[in-house]
Design a protein around this motif. Structure first.
Motif, PDB file in Angstrom:
ATOM      1  N   ARG A   8       0.718  -1.121  -0.036  1.00 55.67           N
ATOM      2  CA  ARG A   8      -0.486  -0.170  -0.016  1.00 55.67           C
ATOM      3  C   ARG A   8       0.448   1.089   0.144  1.00 55.67           C
ATOM      4  O   ARG A   8       2.149   1.944   0.438  1.00 55.67           O
ATOM      5  CB  ARG A   8      -1.257   0.156   1.022  1.00 55.67           C
ATOM      6  N   LEU A 157       4.246   3.142  -7.683  1.00 52.81           N
ATOM      7  CA  LEU A 157       2.325   3.970  -8.262  1.00 52.81           C
ATOM      8  C   LEU A 157       2.313   3.770  -9.616  1.00 52.81           C
ATOM      9  O   LEU A 157       2.964   4.794 -10.330  1.00 52.81           O
ATOM     10  CB  LEU A 157       2.172   4.736  -7.578  1.00 52.81           C
ATOM     11  N   TRP A 188      -2.771  11.048 -10.389  1.00 57.49           N
ATOM     12  CA  TRP A 188      -3.156  11.861  -9.584  1.00 57.49           C
ATOM     13  C   TRP A 188      -2.895  13.060  -9.498  1.00 57.49           C
ATOM     14  O   TRP A 188      -1.529  13.054  -8.836  1.00 57.49           O
ATOM     15  CB  TRP A 188      -3.093  10.259  -8.691  1.00 57.49           C
ATOM     16  N   PHE A 198      -3.544   3.768  -1.580  1.00 57.38           N
ATOM     17  CA  PHE A 198      -3.334   2.687  -3.252  1.00 57.38           C
ATOM     18  C   PHE A 198      -3.578   1.585  -2.683  1.00 57.38           C
ATOM     19  O   PHE A 198      -2.253   1.812  -1.996  1.00 57.38           O
ATOM     20  CB  PHE A 198      -2.838   3.422  -4.523  1.00 57.38           C
ATOM     21  N   GLY A 202      -2.257   0.307  -7.840  1.00 53.92           N
ATOM     22  CA  GLY A 202      -2.019   1.124  -7.853  1.00 53.92           C
ATOM     23  C   GLY A 202      -4.014   1.413  -8.073  1.00 53.92           C
ATOM     24  O   GLY A 202      -4.103   2.146  -8.522  1.00 53.92           O
ATOM     25  N   ARG A 203      -4.269   0.287  -7.550  1.00 55.83           N
ATOM     26  CA  ARG A 203      -5.991   0.543  -6.951  1.00 55.83           C
ATOM     27  C   ARG A 203      -5.950   1.277  -6.198  1.00 55.83           C
ATOM     28  O   ARG A 203      -5.606   1.464  -5.223  1.00 55.83           O
ATOM     29  CB  ARG A 203      -6.465  -1.500  -6.930  1.00 55.83           C
ATOM     30  N   LEU A 204      -7.208   2.165  -6.626  1.00 59.66           N
ATOM     31  CA  LEU A 204      -7.450   3.508  -5.574  1.00 59.66           C
ATOM     32  C   LEU A 204      -8.076   2.813  -4.290  1.00 59.66           C
ATOM     33  O   LEU A 204      -9.382   1.901  -4.028  1.00 59.66           O
ATOM     34  CB  LEU A 204      -8.017   4.585  -6.118  1.00 59.66           C
ATOM     35  N   ARG A 218      -8.530  11.917 -10.662  1.00 60.23           N
ATOM     36  CA  ARG A 218      -7.573  11.382 -11.822  1.00 60.23           C
ATOM     37  C   ARG A 218      -7.391  12.470 -12.816  1.00 60.23           C
ATOM     38  O   ARG A 218      -8.694  12.963 -13.431  1.00 60.23           O
ATOM     39  CB  ARG A 218      -8.685   9.907 -11.724  1.00 60.23           C
TER      40      ARG A 218
END
Length: 246
Positions: A8, A157, A188, A198, A202-204, A218
């Motif tokens: 993360r 990221l 971002w 994240f 790179g998943r928010l 974004r």
């Protein structure tokens, strides 16, 4: 160290060095399962400025955590001890300053590789300004004086990062131009007062804000020579689950 946790990264538009309410710092600590997480401040981008380190200690010494500092400009740890120290942390909190200089020092001392290892082991990586820029593939920076693009970073990221999106003149148009031209990938933009967490790849996971006005955007090419901005809903810290968005 949070063994087995998902990798993360948290981008911060504030924290102890910019805000008095402590909401973003408390949010960071809340991401760690340990009741007393080990939090290491990494002030490389400021040249390990003593006053910056003192502000960190002042802000975190009364919080439920074990604060520490990695001082690379007066380094005393050998390579094995440095690795052991960083990998024993729950949070690596990187301060602001000069992004390009931070990356250069880290690479010279092997900290870039240790940050990647810590990330893969579940240590939460976070930071403000340069400390947010460094995790991405590229960033928007004033490391060289005027605002410009820096197509360089650790690449943990995906995409790019722009801090201070609302508070520094020229940030918004300059970052947008870089993304539109393809010299920086889509990414971002973090306004002061916002935060973003994240997960792996790179998943928010979550966007938060300490004020009603703070936003996370974004920013992507629109296919016509410009950019498309999309404001993400943010959970308002300190007031429950209410969200803010454009």
């Amino acid at each position: 160290m949070s063994a087995g946790a998902e990798p993360r990264i948290a981008l911060l538009g504030g924290g102890f060095s910019a805000d008095d309410d402590g909401l973003l710092d408390d949010w960071v600590l809340g991401q760690v399962a340990s009741p007393r997480p080990r939090v290491c401040f990494v002030p490389t981008a400021s040249g390990d400025a003593p006053e910056y380190i003192a502000r960190f200690h002042h802000a975190f010494r009364t919080r439920p955590c074990e604060p520490g500092v990695l001082d690379l400009f007066r380094r005393e740890l050998d390579d094995d001890a440095l690795r052991a120290f960083l990998l024993s942390q729950d949070v690596l909190y990187v301060g602001g300053g000069n992004t390009a200089n931070l990356l250069a020092v880290w690479r010279t001392q092997g900290v870039d590789r240790l940050m990647r290892e810590a990330y893969e082991r579940g240590v939460l990586l976070c930071g403000i300004s340069a400390g947010a820029n460094c995790w991405a593939e590229g960033s928007h920076t004033d490391s060289f004086g005027p605002l410009t693009h820096l197509p360089d970073g650790l690449g943990l990221l995906p995409g790019s990062v722009c801090p201070h999106y609302d508070s520094e003149p020229g940030r918004r148009p300059s970052y947008g131009a870089a993304v539109a031209a393809g010299v920086l990938p889509a990414g971002w933009a973090v306004e002061d007062g916002a935060g973003a967490l994240f997960g792996d790849g790179g998943r928010l996971v979550e966007a938060v804000a300490r004020t009603d006005r703070a936003r996370l955007y974004r920013v992507e090419p629109d296919g016509h020579g410009g950019v498309r901005e999309r404001a993400l809903p943010c959970r308002r810290l300190g007031t429950g689950a209410r969200t803010v968005a454009d």
